[in-house]
Design a protein around this motif. Structure first.
Motif, PDB file in Angstrom:
ATOM      1  N   CYS B 219      -1.438  -0.134  35.742  1.00 45.43           N
ATOM      2  CA  CYS B 219      -1.762   0.531  37.009  1.00 45.43           C
ATOM      3  C   CYS B 219      -1.144  -0.170  38.200  1.00 45.43           C
ATOM      4  N   GLU B 220      -1.008   0.617  39.256  1.00 48.65           N
ATOM      5  CA  GLU B 220      -0.495   0.073  40.511  1.00 48.65           C
ATOM      6  C   GLU B 220      -1.542  -0.797  41.183  1.00 48.65           C
ATOM      7  N   ASP B 221      -2.775  -0.325  41.218  1.00 47.62           N
ATOM      8  CA  ASP B 221      -3.810  -1.044  41.961  1.00 47.62           C
ATOM      9  C   ASP B 221      -5.155  -0.994  41.252  1.00 47.62           C
ATOM     10  N   ILE B 222      -5.865  -2.105  41.335  1.00 44.86           N
ATOM     11  CA  ILE B 222      -7.278  -2.140  40.950  1.00 44.86           C
ATOM     12  C   ILE B 222      -8.063  -1.935  42.241  1.00 44.86           C
ATOM     13  N   VAL B 223      -8.954  -0.959  42.227  1.00 48.47           N
ATOM     14  CA  VAL B 223      -9.686  -0.634  43.461  1.00 48.47           C
ATOM     15  C   VAL B 223     -11.191  -0.827  43.236  1.00 48.47           C
ATOM     16  N   PRO B 224     -11.937  -1.033  44.333  1.00 50.26           N
ATOM     17  CA  PRO B 224     -13.369  -1.283  44.182  1.00 50.26           C
ATOM     18  C   PRO B 224     -14.085  -0.122  43.502  1.00 50.26           C
TER      19      PRO B 224
END
Lengths: 253, 325
Positions: B219-224
């Motif tokens: 993935c590009e980003d881990i988000v909250p």
């Protein structure tokens, strides 16, 4: 002589076959141009969708592949393959699919898989992708071809996508509910299919092309007696195609 | 990070994910479609790890598939389409491998392959379609009949049956289900809880993930967690279906990742120029797959200029006006 290219003529000729309100299943290359130009010129209510699941994108920039991010923007919705093919085959919709191929036979069956044997061929092409699905399930199919004897053949090396099969009512007997090729748009003219026999014949030649030229470049017997001359592209059609649809000439070359 | 975070034991590096979930001979469903969201970084890792005899099951595939085939990682392939649009109308190493007969191949259509994943996801032995009746997709077989029924090779390519509800003459094709060992997919977001969100088109990624024994998500980003659960309508996969999460920014490069970056026309063209000859392809592999010490090193080699060139417009999701010639 003409002030337009054969590719431009092909995109416009195919686009003219589109009716306002049609649901258009577009592939890569010329079909992308044909669908886009038809929508911008005379069929504003036609809807373009892609097998990847992009439904009615704004197409401000030309997608180079059916998975191009440009098919995901300004859409009515973004879905996936299962959804897109369900739409393609939906009994309520006049879905028109644009396809291309390496070979075509007199009944509009096409090959986009191999030349030579299978599975170890002389030449490998990309394969069906969604072409077989479109040819099986859509309301109708429009096929783009380069008009050459080696491409218009009596016998395909591999039948990837069903046309009128062996002609007559063979398509129906095979178990298909609808569909079949409407026209073949080539660099010389437009081929259509006989009402009863479903065999290909020459319907239109482009300005400056002799019907005999079509016969010479077709690898099977073809009726050229009914051919009429196609209408030259209009200024507005050419302007839209060149300036609005493919200004980088990504597909027009 | 909250107490209920379940991601800590799933987050890993690409090398760890390959080591743990992709043995030689694994049947793999590749996510993405031709030039978009190919799991490229993990494909490069598979090559670096020297995996062999992989069995790819694909609908329309492009760059990741071609790289894996070219690097000699793949021995068997079920596929509908191999190409990357105008960059490679037919995937280059795929074409060569098929023509040389070094790859065992079976052709289906896109819908057929998607339905096969759907059947696997639904726990059904097969799915029916009318697509392909009387074609060579039905009549011609690529796999050696002697290998039918071994491992994950279906016992038959497909079967034709009469519609049991509608008398004789109405025929349908039954397609064997696919249950890959592992599905690889690249997503834009993964929540801290492991929830996956794909932006743009999902293709058949979700059917593939649901059909597979194991799922690796890059993935590009881990988000909250709070963010990903604020708008759950947009989410694609629940946490418990995901076995490994590998944060890899630009992890689909040189293919596109909607809202993050476009496909990279210069790099795809470079590949198209190098891949046709064995020496050129070897050189490509050395420079872009084997030599880079890390994903960051790979991105360094691509260079800031080219990465910025394809950076997506935040509204359109692709690089507006990108020179794609």
């Amino acid at each position: 002589m003409s002030n337009y290219t054969k590719k431009e003529m092909m995109a416009l000729a195919a686009g003219r076959l589109v009716r306002n309100g049609d649901v258009l299943f577009a592939g890569t290359g010329l079909s992308m141009l044909a669908a886009t130009v038809a929508k911008r010129v005379h069929a504003p209510d036609a809807t373009v969708f892609f097998e990847t699941g992009g439904i009615d994108p704004s197409l401000e920039e030309l997608p180079l592949a059916v998975a191009d991010p440009r098919v995901m923007v300004g859409t009515a919705m973004n879905s996936g393959l299962i959804e897109a093919f369900s739409i393609l085959g939906h009994r309520r919709l006049r879905s028109i699919a644009f396809l291309g191929a390496a070979q075509i036979d007199p009944y509009g069956n096409i090959n986009s898989t191999v030349l030579g044997g299978y599975p170890k061929p002389k030449v490998r092409f990309p394969g069906s992708g969604g072409a077989c699905d479109a040819a099986s399930l859509a309301h109708a199919v429009i096929i783009f071809m380069q008009h050459e004897r080696r491409r218009f053949v009596e016998q395909l090396d591999y039948l990837t996508s069903p046309g009128w099969l062996q002609g007559g009512d063979s398509r129906q007997r095979a178990g298909f509910k609808r569909g079949g090729p409407l026209a073949v748009v080539t660099n010389l003219g437009i081929m259509k299919f006989e009402e009863e026999t479903k065999r290909m014949y020459l319907a239109e030649v482009y300005p400056g092309v002799a019907p005999e030229q079509v016969a010479e470049n077709t690898g099977f017997e073809v009726d050229i007696s009914r051919a009429v001359v196609a209408q030259d592209p209009g200024e507005d059609e050419l302007y839209t195609l060149r300036e609005k649809v493919d200004p980088q000439r990504l597909i027009l070359g | 990070m909250g107490e209920d975070n379940t991601l800590t034991d799933k987050i890993m590096t690409a090398a760890q994910a390959v080591e743990r979930f992709i043995p030689d001979g694994a049947q793999i469903a590749l996510g993405g479609f031709t030039v978009t969201r190919n799991p490229m970084a993990i494909a490069r890792e598979i090559i670096r790890a020297g995996r062999k005899d992989l069995y790819l099951v694909c609908h329309s595939h492009g760059q990741a598939m071609d790289l894996l085939i070219g690097a000699g990682c793949v021995s068997r392939l079920e596929i509908a389409y191999g190409g990357t649009g105008r960059f490679a109308p037919t995937c280059i190493r795929f074409r060569q491998a098929v023509q040389k007969g070094t790859l065992k191949i079976e052709d289906y259509s896109n819908y057929q392959m998607s339905l096969r994943f759907l059947a696997g996801a639904m726990g059904l032995p097969f799915m029916a379609t009318k697509s392909g009746l009387e074609t060579d997709l039905v009549r011609k077989q690529g796999f050696d009949p002697a290998e039918r029924g071994q491992g994950k090779v279906p016992s038959k390519k497909l079967a034709i049956v009469e519609n049991p509800f509608n008398g004789p003459g109405d025929r349908v094709i039954l397609l064997p289900a696919l249950t890959p060992d592992v599905a690889l997919l690249h997503a834009q977001y993964v929540g801290e809880d492991g929830t996956v969100r794909i932006k743009g088109l999902g293709f058949a990624d979700l059917e593939q993930a649901r059909a597979a024994d194991r799922v690796i998500v890059t993935c590009e980003d881990i988000v909250p967690r709070e963010f990903i659960r604020l708008d759950p309508d947009q989410n694609s996969l629940p946490p418990f279906l995901v076995d490994a999460v590998v944060p890899l920014k630009w992890g689909a490069h040189p293919t596109a990742c909607h809202y993050y970056y476009d496909y990279d026309p210069r790099h795809l063209k470079l590949y198209g120029d190098m891949a046709p000859s064995d020496d050129g392809f070897r050189e490509y592999l050395e420079k872009w797959v084997l030599e880079p010490e890390s994903h960051e090193d790979y991105l360094d080699r691509i260079g800031v200029k080219d990465l910025l060139r394809i950076k997506a417009d935040p509204v359109l999701g692709y690089a507006k006006g990108l020179d794609r010639r």
